[in-house]
Design an enzyme around this catalytic site. Structure first.
Site, short mmCIF file in Angstrom:
data_model
loop_
_atom_site.label_atom_id
_atom_site.label_comp_id
_atom_site.label_asym_id
_atom_site.label_seq_id
_atom_site.Cartn_x
_atom_site.Cartn_y
_atom_site.Cartn_z
N ALA A 12 -26.40 -57.53 3.94
CA ALA A 12 -26.99 -57.71 2.61
C ALA A 12 -26.38 -58.88 1.84
O ALA A 12 -27.10 -59.78 1.36
CB ALA A 12 -26.82 -56.41 1.81
N CYS A 43 -29.35 -49.25 3.68
CA CYS A 43 -29.88 -48.09 2.94
C CYS A 43 -30.72 -47.19 3.84
O CYS A 43 -30.96 -46.03 3.50
CB CYS A 43 -30.74 -48.57 1.76
C1 LIG Z 1 -25.26 -45.13 5.24
C2 LIG Z 1 -25.27 -46.13 4.12
C3 LIG Z 1 -26.26 -46.07 3.14
C4 LIG Z 1 -26.27 -46.97 2.09
N1 LIG Z 1 -27.27 -46.87 1.17
C5 LIG Z 1 -27.30 -47.75 0.16
C6 LIG Z 1 -28.36 -47.69 -0.80
O1 LIG Z 1 -29.27 -46.83 -0.71
N2 LIG Z 1 -28.37 -48.60 -1.81
C7 LIG Z 1 -27.38 -49.57 -1.90
O2 LIG Z 1 -27.43 -50.38 -2.82
N3 LIG Z 1 -26.36 -49.64 -1.01
C8 LIG Z 1 -26.31 -48.75 0.01
N4 LIG Z 1 -25.27 -48.82 0.91
C9 LIG Z 1 -24.23 -49.82 0.69
C10 LIG Z 1 -24.59 -51.12 1.39
O3 LIG Z 1 -24.65 -50.85 2.76
C11 LIG Z 1 -23.52 -52.16 1.16
O4 LIG Z 1 -23.38 -52.39 -0.21
C12 LIG Z 1 -23.92 -53.46 1.85
O5 LIG Z 1 -24.14 -53.26 3.23
C13 LIG Z 1 -22.83 -54.49 1.66
O6 LIG Z 1 -23.28 -55.65 2.29
P1 LIG Z 1 -22.30 -56.77 2.76
O7 LIG Z 1 -23.14 -57.87 3.33
O8 LIG Z 1 -21.36 -57.10 1.65
O9 LIG Z 1 -21.38 -56.13 3.92
P2 LIG Z 1 -21.72 -55.42 5.28
O10 LIG Z 1 -23.05 -54.74 5.24
O11 LIG Z 1 -20.53 -54.62 5.65
O12 LIG Z 1 -21.87 -56.64 6.32
C14 LIG Z 1 -20.79 -57.41 6.75
C15 LIG Z 1 -21.28 -58.33 7.86
O13 LIG Z 1 -20.24 -59.21 8.22
C16 LIG Z 1 -20.15 -59.29 9.63
N5 LIG Z 1 -18.81 -59.70 9.98
C17 LIG Z 1 -17.62 -59.12 9.63
N6 LIG Z 1 -16.59 -59.81 10.14
C18 LIG Z 1 -17.12 -60.86 10.82
C19 LIG Z 1 -16.56 -61.93 11.59
N7 LIG Z 1 -15.23 -62.06 11.74
N8 LIG Z 1 -17.40 -62.83 12.17
C20 LIG Z 1 -18.74 -62.72 12.03
N9 LIG Z 1 -19.33 -61.71 11.32
C21 LIG Z 1 -18.52 -60.80 10.73
C22 LIG Z 1 -20.52 -57.89 10.09
O14 LIG Z 1 -20.90 -57.87 11.45
C23 LIG Z 1 -21.67 -57.59 9.14
O15 LIG Z 1 -22.88 -58.15 9.62
C24 LIG Z 1 -25.24 -47.95 1.98
C25 LIG Z 1 -24.24 -48.01 2.98
C26 LIG Z 1 -24.25 -47.14 4.03
C27 LIG Z 1 -23.20 -47.24 5.09
#
Ligand SMILES: Cc1cc2nc3c(=O)[nH]c(=O)nc-3n(C[C@H](O)[C@H](O)[C@H](O)COP(=O)(O)OP(=O)(O)OC[C@H]3O[C@@H](n4cnc5c(N)ncnc54)[C@H](O)[C@@H]3O)c2cc1C
Length: 159
Positions: A12, A43
């Protein structure tokens, strides 16, 4: 490889950061690097176990990035060299950048203070397709399931 803006993480946060940069600075080369072949809609993860029944129905399409002109690299960043503005990857060598965005997200906390946390059939909810497929298979085989944690994710998983 060289890029103007490198985003590490393709979920995200990474997707929206890359799209925002590309929209604002159309001429800049924007690259997203992420580890997973396919990214789960966070989500939607609880619904894989209920209404969706299949992880493949819960995938964020890569076309969101590629249609906007963002480059996508599937690889892991293993180190960052900030003075020289480059990262090292596991498979694709070094990538030089002008600006770097870290969107590496979060992993579930494993409550190691609870004895038994590491027994078989105890899972966390990771945003990883292969792991979720495995959990789904185990849940299909199970007669009783206990969800520990009653926040949004726990409630949605229980439902
Ligand atoms: C079951 C579940 C349900 C959820 N439902 C909701 C909801 O209904 N509404 C809502 O707003 N939020 C929800 N969330 C929260 C939401 O998932 C997070 O807020 C969101 O995923 C955060 O996004 P992000 O990109 O910051 O991190 P993440 O989703 O954790 O993504 C991190 C990315 O970085 C990559 N990465 C990490 N280290 C490296 C590296 N060294 N090299 C290359 N790539 C790397 C990973 O592979 C991943 O693709 C939910 C979460 C879960 C687990």
């Amino acid at each position: 490889m060289e890029t103007d803006v490198l985003v590490i993480g393709g979920s995200a946060g990474g997707i929206l950061a890359a799209l925002s940069v590309k929209k604002t600075y159309k001429d800049k080369k924007v690259t997203v690097i992420r580890m997973a072949e396919r990214v789960m809609v966070p989500c939607g993860i609880p619904y894989i176990f209920g209404t969706l029944k299949d992880t493949s129905k819960n995938v964020i399409p890569d076309s969101m990035l590629t249609n906007a002109g963002v480059e996508l690299v599937i690889d892991e960043v293993v180190s960052i060299d900030r003075p020289n503005k480059k990262v090292s990857t596991r498979k694709n060598g070094d990538i030089s950048y002008k600006k770097l965005i870290l969107a590496t997200g979060s992993l579930p906390i494993v409550p190691t203070f609870i004895p038994g946390y590491d027994l078989d059939n105890v899972f966390t909810i990771k945003k990883d397709e292969e792991y979720l497929k495995f959990v789904q298979q185990k849940i299909n085989e199970a007669e009783d399931v206990v969800v520990v944690g009653g926040g949004f994710i726990g409630v949605e998983m229980a439902e």
